[in-house]
Write an enzyme that holds these catalytic residues in place. Structure first.
Site, PDB file in Angstrom:
ATOM      1  NE  ARG A 242       8.011  67.820  19.212  1.00 15.94           N
ATOM      2  CZ  ARG A 242       8.159  69.140  19.282  1.00 15.94           C
ATOM      3  NH1 ARG A 242       7.091  69.915  19.396  1.00 15.94           N
ATOM      4  NH2 ARG A 242       9.365  69.693  19.227  1.00 15.94           N
ATOM      5  CE  LYS A 270      11.234  66.611  22.849  1.00 15.06           C
ATOM      6  NZ  LYS A 270      11.932  66.006  21.695  1.00 15.06           N
ATOM      7  CG  HIS A 333       8.141  62.443  14.664  1.00 12.83           C
ATOM      8  ND1 HIS A 333       9.070  63.357  14.243  1.00 12.83           N
ATOM      9  CD2 HIS A 333       7.894  62.742  15.962  1.00 12.83           C
ATOM     10  CE1 HIS A 333       9.382  64.167  15.246  1.00 12.83           C
ATOM     11  NE2 HIS A 333       8.676  63.813  16.302  1.00 12.83           N
ATOM     12  NE  ARG A 336       7.983  67.408  14.583  1.00 12.42           N
ATOM     13  CZ  ARG A 336       7.852  68.656  15.004  1.00 12.42           C
ATOM     14  NH1 ARG A 336       6.716  69.317  14.766  1.00 12.42           N
ATOM     15  NH2 ARG A 336       8.830  69.265  15.643  1.00 12.42           N
ATOM     16  CG  HIS A 359      12.823  71.778  15.990  1.00  8.43           C
ATOM     17  ND1 HIS A 359      13.374  71.691  14.739  1.00  8.43           N
ATOM     18  CD2 HIS A 359      12.100  70.638  16.155  1.00  8.43           C
ATOM     19  CE1 HIS A 359      13.009  70.550  14.171  1.00  8.43           C
ATOM     20  NE2 HIS A 359      12.237  69.901  15.019  1.00  8.43           N
ATOM     21  CE1 TYR A 369      10.840  79.757  20.725  1.00  3.10           C
ATOM     22  CE2 TYR A 369      13.052  79.775  19.801  1.00  3.10           C
ATOM     23  CZ  TYR A 369      11.951  79.083  20.277  1.00  3.10           C
ATOM     24  OH  TYR A 369      11.970  77.721  20.287  1.00  3.10           O
TER      25      TYR A 369
END
Length: 406
Positions: A242, A270, A333, A336, A359, A369
């Site tokens: 990002r 984020k 952005h 990405r 994400h 995870y």
């Protein structure tokens, strides 16, 4: 003899506490200081008790008799008026301690350490502007779905559709926190699914055509502005993090020799989870070049006027405009979505791609995870991606690139 208003007004305080009786246990107590209180003396379970019915003249004779009558009815129904008063006061205090604003601020305080300062301020601002004006003093447990919908639709009415949805998400988390801490029974936002106007998906400007990607890479290599900004532009497609994560990069996060990776601290991400970016040979070469320019600074890309801060959030966007890429064509952005689209087309593991993009995982089953998941494959993918960009840069045709194989 029953009391009268004239008698009460004419009663003067004495050196000792005085009592003027009205009958049935109701009396006016006059303190030496001049204060006057209505009291009700009664017996319950064989014990003599007293309960206050208010202060004179705020509570006049007529109102005192009405309160006295209500207390006598409670006694007749087997209820202790004094105990009932204490229970009501306790309930009132509990409601005051469990208002929407109180619990919301407690929820913020609990979660702000993992959110980061700027995100916390954004949430507080939205609550204060859009939710607190109508819900601040409401006992949270008593807020119903229809009442919440009125508040959210007021946000919608000014065209802030996405903000209305965000506010509902915050409300849901606050209610679930209240449920978990025993101060609410359920989350009423579940009853509002589909009640708000749907948010139109925003598609960030990006270039995904391989030929145009090659042109973009050549344009970036030909950038004539600051060499530090140029390297930021060159690293953007190679790392596809990002924009805020790139411009705030710190040298302490990088291992250029052994691990050959960039570990972004959780507080800068984020999703508030540490993120690993495997570094391709091309990225490493750029970083070693950059270290000669800004290695003395905390940041890879320090601000022009203040080296104790990172570069402005508009720097990369402005550089793209300088290269004649308009807002509708490409953004910081956009690197990405460019990587996501082309890596998926090449057959790379979708989960590895999503993990490299950092994400959020929406599935509860797979939400656990860790930051290193799929890391061996991601290392291969990031090097293959850098090689792919190099070949596009020199004008190679799309059919010259084999799809990824196991």
């Amino acid at each position: 003899m029953l009391l009268t208003d004239i008698r009460i007004r004419g009663a003067k305080p004495d050196a000792k506490t005085m009592r003027l009786f009205d009958g049935g246990g109701l009396y006016l107590e006059i303190a030496p200081s001049g204060g006057k209180w209505w009291r009700f003396k009664y017996r319950f379970d064989g014990k003599e008790k007293r309960v206050s019915l208010g202060v004179y003249p705020t509570i006049g004779l007529k109102d005192a008799r009405l309160k006295h009558g209500e207390a006598r009815k409670q006694l007749a129904n087997g209820i202790d008026p004094g105990a009932q008063r204490k229970a009501q006061k306790a309930s009132s205090n509990e409601q005051a301690a469990n208002t929407f604003a109180v619990i919301a601020r407690e929820w913020i305080e609990r979660n702000s350490p993992k959110w980061g300062e700027s995100y916390s301020k954004k949430i507080v601002r939205r609550l204060e502007v859009d939710l607190f004006p109508r819900l601040r003093s409401r006992p949270l447990a008593g807020i119903k779905a229809h009442e919440l919908l009125v508040v959210l639709r007021k946000v919608e009415s000014r065209g802030a559709i996405e903000t209305a949805h965000r506010c509902m998400q915050y409300c849901s988390q606050i209610f679930r926190y209240a449920v978990a801490t025993g101060r609410a029974e359920r989350d009423p936002t579940f009853d509002l699914r589909g009640a708000l106007t749907s948010v139109k998906q925003k598609h960030r400007a990006s270039i995904t055509d391989p030929k145009e990607v090659g042109e973009l890479m050549r344009a970036i290599d030909g950038y004539q502005g600051s060499p530090v900004t140029k390297i930021a532009l060159q690293l953007a497609p190679l790392t596809f993090v990002r924009p805020g994560e790139l411009r705030g990069a710190e040298w302490a996060e990088f291992d250029l020799e052994d691990g050959k990776e960039w570990r972004i601290s959780a507080h800068r991400m984020k999703m508030r989870e540490q993120h690993v970016v495997p570094l391709s040979k091309q990225a490493l070469a750029l970083l070693k070049e950059l270290r000669l320019l800004t290695g003395h600074s905390r940041y890879l890309f320090p601000g022009v006027r203040n080296h104790d801060r990172s570069m402005s959030e508009n720097t990369i966007t402005a550089a793209l405009r300088r290269l004649d890429y308009e807002k509708g064509e490409m953004t910081g952005h956009g690197f990405r979505s460019m990587a996501s689209t082309l890596l998926n087309e090449q057959g790379w593991n979708r989960d590895a791609i999503e993990r490299q993009l950092a994400h959020a995982e929406r599935s509860e089953v797979r939400a656990a995870y860790n930051y290193a998941e799929y890391l061996p494959e991601r290392r291969k993918m990031m090097q293959a991606w850098a090689d792919y960009l190099d070949r596009l840069k020199v004008g190679a045709k799309i059919h010259d690139f084999p799809r990824k194989t196991a």
